[in-house]
Design a protein around this motif. Structure first.
Motif, PDB file in Angstrom:
ATOM      1  N   ALA A  18       3.421  10.983  -7.578  1.00 43.85           N
ATOM      2  CA  ALA A  18       4.429   9.956  -7.310  1.00 43.85           C
ATOM      3  C   ALA A  18       5.802  10.397  -7.798  1.00 43.85           C
ATOM      4  O   ALA A  18       6.814  10.199  -7.121  1.00 43.85           O
ATOM      5  CB  ALA A  18       4.026   8.640  -7.981  1.00 43.85           C
ATOM      6  N   LEU A  19       5.840  11.005  -8.978  1.00 38.61           N
ATOM      7  CA  LEU A  19       7.110  11.472  -9.529  1.00 38.61           C
ATOM      8  C   LEU A  19       7.701  12.578  -8.657  1.00 38.61           C
ATOM      9  O   LEU A  19       8.912  12.588  -8.395  1.00 38.61           O
ATOM     10  CB  LEU A  19       6.897  11.984 -10.951  1.00 38.61           C
ATOM     11  CG  LEU A  19       8.143  12.483 -11.693  1.00 38.61           C
ATOM     12  CD1 LEU A  19       9.153  11.353 -11.856  1.00 38.61           C
ATOM     13  CD2 LEU A  19       7.768  13.058 -13.046  1.00 38.61           C
ATOM     14  N   PHE A 133      -2.812   6.580  -3.690  1.00 37.99           N
ATOM     15  CA  PHE A 133      -3.175   5.442  -4.535  1.00 37.99           C
ATOM     16  C   PHE A 133      -4.023   4.435  -3.766  1.00 37.99           C
ATOM     17  O   PHE A 133      -3.808   4.225  -2.568  1.00 37.99           O
ATOM     18  CB  PHE A 133      -1.909   4.739  -5.048  1.00 37.99           C
ATOM     19  CG  PHE A 133      -1.151   5.529  -6.078  1.00 37.99           C
ATOM     20  CD1 PHE A 133      -1.330   5.281  -7.427  1.00 37.99           C
ATOM     21  CD2 PHE A 133      -0.255   6.520  -5.704  1.00 37.99           C
ATOM     22  CE1 PHE A 133      -0.644   6.000  -8.383  1.00 37.99           C
ATOM     23  CE2 PHE A 133       0.441   7.249  -6.650  1.00 37.99           C
ATOM     24  CZ  PHE A 133       0.244   6.990  -7.993  1.00 37.99           C
ATOM     25  N   PRO A 134      -4.970   3.801  -4.442  1.00 36.29           N
ATOM     26  CA  PRO A 134      -5.746   2.735  -3.809  1.00 36.29           C
ATOM     27  C   PRO A 134      -4.865   1.512  -3.571  1.00 36.29           C
ATOM     28  O   PRO A 134      -3.813   1.370  -4.198  1.00 36.29           O
ATOM     29  CB  PRO A 134      -6.843   2.440  -4.838  1.00 36.29           C
ATOM     30  CG  PRO A 134      -6.244   2.842  -6.138  1.00 36.29           C
ATOM     31  CD  PRO A 134      -5.371   4.018  -5.854  1.00 36.29           C
ATOM     32  N   GLN A 140       2.642  -0.506  -7.369  1.00 33.98           N
ATOM     33  CA  GLN A 140       3.258   0.222  -8.486  1.00 33.98           C
ATOM     34  C   GLN A 140       3.729   1.602  -8.046  1.00 33.98           C
ATOM     35  O   GLN A 140       4.767   2.092  -8.495  1.00 33.98           O
ATOM     36  CB  GLN A 140       2.249   0.342  -9.622  1.00 33.98           C
ATOM     37  CG  GLN A 140       1.791  -1.001 -10.192  1.00 33.98           C
ATOM     38  CD  GLN A 140       0.655  -0.840 -11.184  1.00 33.98           C
ATOM     39  OE1 GLN A 140       0.745  -0.028 -12.092  1.00 33.98           O
ATOM     40  NE2 GLN A 140      -0.424  -1.589 -11.002  1.00 33.98           N
ATOM     41  N   ALA A 141       2.963   2.234  -7.147  1.00 32.15           N
ATOM     42  CA  ALA A 141       3.373   3.549  -6.651  1.00 32.15           C
ATOM     43  C   ALA A 141       4.635   3.439  -5.807  1.00 32.15           C
ATOM     44  O   ALA A 141       5.542   4.277  -5.912  1.00 32.15           O
ATOM     45  CB  ALA A 141       2.246   4.164  -5.822  1.00 32.15           C
ATOM     46  N   PHE A 142       4.708   2.408  -4.984  1.00 29.28           N
ATOM     47  CA  PHE A 142       5.899   2.231  -4.157  1.00 29.28           C
ATOM     48  C   PHE A 142       7.131   1.901  -5.002  1.00 29.28           C
ATOM     49  O   PHE A 142       8.257   2.069  -4.551  1.00 29.28           O
ATOM     50  CB  PHE A 142       5.687   1.120  -3.131  1.00 29.28           C
ATOM     51  CG  PHE A 142       4.703   1.492  -2.057  1.00 29.28           C
ATOM     52  CD1 PHE A 142       4.419   2.818  -1.779  1.00 29.28           C
ATOM     53  CD2 PHE A 142       4.046   0.511  -1.340  1.00 29.28           C
ATOM     54  CE1 PHE A 142       3.507   3.168  -0.800  1.00 29.28           C
ATOM     55  CE2 PHE A 142       3.135   0.843  -0.358  1.00 29.28           C
ATOM     56  CZ  PHE A 142       2.867   2.180  -0.079  1.00 29.28           C
ATOM     57  N   MET A 330      12.081  -2.920 -10.716  1.00 24.50           N
ATOM     58  CA  MET A 330      11.162  -2.443  -9.686  1.00 24.50           C
ATOM     59  C   MET A 330       9.723  -2.283 -10.192  1.00 24.50           C
ATOM     60  O   MET A 330       8.773  -2.684  -9.498  1.00 24.50           O
ATOM     61  CB  MET A 330      11.682  -1.133  -9.110  1.00 24.50           C
ATOM     62  CG  MET A 330      11.029  -0.720  -7.819  1.00 24.50           C
ATOM     63  SD  MET A 330      11.564  -1.682  -6.377  1.00 24.50           S
ATOM     64  CE  MET A 330      13.168  -0.960  -6.058  1.00 24.50           C
ATOM     65  N   PRO A 331       9.476  -1.682 -11.367  1.00 29.27           N
ATOM     66  CA  PRO A 331       8.083  -1.587 -11.832  1.00 29.27           C
ATOM     67  C   PRO A 331       7.422  -2.953 -12.017  1.00 29.27           C
ATOM     68  O   PRO A 331       6.222  -3.110 -11.747  1.00 29.27           O
ATOM     69  CB  PRO A 331       8.213  -0.855 -13.175  1.00 29.27           C
ATOM     70  CG  PRO A 331       9.493  -0.084 -13.068  1.00 29.27           C
ATOM     71  CD  PRO A 331      10.397  -0.965 -12.271  1.00 29.27           C
ATOM     72  N   LEU A 332       8.191  -3.947 -12.475  1.00 29.66           N
ATOM     73  CA  LEU A 332       7.652  -5.295 -12.630  1.00 29.66           C
ATOM     74  C   LEU A 332       7.238  -5.867 -11.280  1.00 29.66           C
ATOM     75  O   LEU A 332       6.158  -6.458 -11.141  1.00 29.66           O
ATOM     76  CB  LEU A 332       8.696  -6.196 -13.291  1.00 29.66           C
ATOM     77  CG  LEU A 332       8.354  -7.687 -13.374  1.00 29.66           C
ATOM     78  CD1 LEU A 332       7.115  -7.910 -14.245  1.00 29.66           C
ATOM     79  CD2 LEU A 332       9.541  -8.483 -13.915  1.00 29.66           C
TER      80      LEU A 332
END
Length: 527
Positions: A18-19, A133-134, A140-142, A330-332
């Motif tokens: 992802a990074l 990612f599942p 969270q990945a997006f 964004m992570p939230l």
């Protein structure tokens, strides 16, 4: 359902994947905005006019717009990993050519090549994340990808201004070279094509049925449309035969392209995906997100530079706090997307952005930096509630084999929205400023008491300074005219904020057209 590790060889950590892809997308999106503030320096360095230097932006946008929708087809034929690494390498080499270009013509060509290579980075980054990612962790990945797309335009003008002021405009491009080398090595180490894509490519091995007609129509249509949007206001829109002919070419070519692609068994852009209601509505909402994001990103720096004489760097600092706010939020939102109905988040995002833009219509000539920066923060926060939920809702039922095509379309719509947003706000400001100035000038008359009082006070002040009654009258009239111009410009910006607020508020009812996504039960999901 696709395996969470379907795109990751050897059990590599999916968050490192992802990074890697997030940084690649960040590099490409950043380069769209970072070069804008360097145009004046580039024009002076290469002995070009300001109008000629704008082709540096146009060439990138045109080639990027052409390649982006066909990037899914290219990835499925070449192999997504191979194509992704090729795009990073090509983007880095084109950046090197931009940085060492000795003339404007070569720089424009190099920027066009940059757009060709960059067109495959955004959709492939998104597709890789979806296959890595599942469904329950996809939000969270997006968020990682969302940071690249939303944060890069916010930080771009500030970073570009700082690099240009302290080093050279060439480093705006040369910085991509070492970053691109590192990302190429990381991608080669961590990525692998998912099984569905590998099987599809094997089935098509030995068969090369390239859609030359569809691609030609796409080149003409998207190229002409991007030129119209980028040069329309500069050339007075349909008052220019150049813009009129290009507009006609864009309409005819794109209509023919849609008809042609729908009749193809193996189209380069799979428009049949739009038959799914969630995907179709999601593309419209993503278009509006692009319009709001890039439209306001272009609007605020122009606002503070034209009205308050901010430097390019200071103008960038006005919008940067909004980018940091999105980065923290964004992570939230990515975590909430797996627990709350994404349609609720989308509705809140559009409503919140519309309210924030409406609040900006209260700006006046005495506003300070902190007020504008905080307004940008309030306007940016709801955008975090749009990017991830729209993607998740639109793409939940897209099969893994169609992931590259789907991400190409939705990224194209976001980029087109951004181009329309920039074009709309610049045109609206120019036209409404003329309107407001004509209205205000009607009151700048000796028959108007406030005008007479203000003119008398200014004449007395200038008379005490210059000692000439004639000069004092002329200086007073010039000062009042400058006030009229500034007030007209201020009102035109407020009109632009108001229009964008109304348009985004109108998107809230469209959320009701979306079905509640059930990604876990969908056919092999991906972006």
């Amino acid at each position: 359902m696709a395996s969470p590790q379907s795109g990751v060889p050897g059990g590599a950590n999916p968050w490192l994947v992802a990074l890697t892809v997030g940084l690649a997308a960040f590099m490409e999106v950043l380069d769209i905005s970072i070069a804008n503030v360097a145009l004046q320096h580039i024009a002076g360095s290469l002995s070009a006019s300001q109008d000629e230097s704008t082709w540096i932006l146009t060439s990138y946008l045109v080639t990027n717009a052409i390649v982006l929708p066909v990037s899914g087809w290219l990835a499925s034929r070449i192999g997504r990993k191979r194509y992704f690494i090729g795009c990073i390498a090509g983007f880095s080499l084109a950046s090197l050519a931009c940085g060492i270009a000795p003339s404007l013509g070569l720089l424009i060509i190099a920027r066009g090549l940059q757009g060709v290579a960059g067109g495959g980075l955004q959709p492939n980054s998104q597709a890789i994340l979806a296959d890595t990612f599942p469904p329950e962790k996809r939000g969270q990945a997006f968020a990682v990808y969302g940071l690249a797309v939303v944060f890069a335009p916010a930080i771009g003008p500030t970073l570009g201004g700082w690099i240009t002021d302290n080093f050279s405009w060439r480093w705006v491009f040369l910085l991509n070279v070492p970053i691109g080398i590192v990302l190429s090595l990381l991608a080669a180490r961590m990525l692998a094509d998912p099984p569905a894509l590998v099987a599809k490519r094997k089935a098509q091995r030995g068969v090369f049925d390239f859609d030359y007609v569809g691609f030609a129509l796409l080149v003409v249509g998207m190229g002409a449309l991007q030129i119209v949007l980028d040069k329309g206001q500069e050339d007075d829109w349909f008052g220019s035969s150049f813009i009129t002919w290009f507009s006609l070419a864009a309409v005819l070519a794109l209509v023919a392209f849609v008809v042609w692609e729908l009749r193809r068994a193996d189209p380069i852009v799979d428009l049949r995906l739009l038959a799914d209601r969630n995907f179709a509505v999601g593309n419209l909402l993503m278009f509006m997100l692009g319009l709001a994001l890039l439209g306001t990103t272009a609007l605020l720096p122009l606002y503070v530079q034209s009205l308050f004489d901010y430097t390019a760097t200071d103008a960038g600092l006005v919008i940067s706090p909004g980018g940091f706010a999105v980065m923290l939020t964004m992570p939230l939102v990515g975590a909430l997307s797996g627990k709350i109905d994404t349609r609720i988040l989308i509705g809140l995002g559009f409503a919140g952005t519309a309210l924030a833009l409406y609040a900006m219509t209260r700006f006046n000539g005495a506003i300070d930096y902190a007020t504008i920066a905080w307004a940008r923060v309030y306007q940016s926060l709801p955008l975090a509630f749009l990017f991830i939920p729209i993607n998740l809702t639109a793409m939940a039922a897209v099969p893994s084999a169609k992931s590259n095509n789907a991400t190409a379309i939705i990224n194209m719509m976001r980029n087109l929205g951004g181009s329309f947003g920039i074009s709309i706000v610049t045109t609206l400001i120019a036209r409404r400023e003329q309107y407001h100035q004509s209205m205000l000038v009607e009151h700048a008359s000796p028959l108007d008491t406030p005008y007479t009082v203000a003119a008398r006070h200014l004449q007395n002040a200038y008379l005490a300074w210059s000692g000439s009654a004639v000069d004092a009258v002329h200086q007073a009239q010039a000062a009042i005219y400058a006030m009229v111009q500034k007030q007209a410009a201020l009102l035109s910006f407020n009109d632009a904020f108001w229009l964008m607020a109304v348009v985004l508020a109108a998107m809230v009812p469209l959320v009701l057209l979306l079905r509640k996504p059930h990604p876990a039960s969908a056919s092999p999901p991906a972006l």
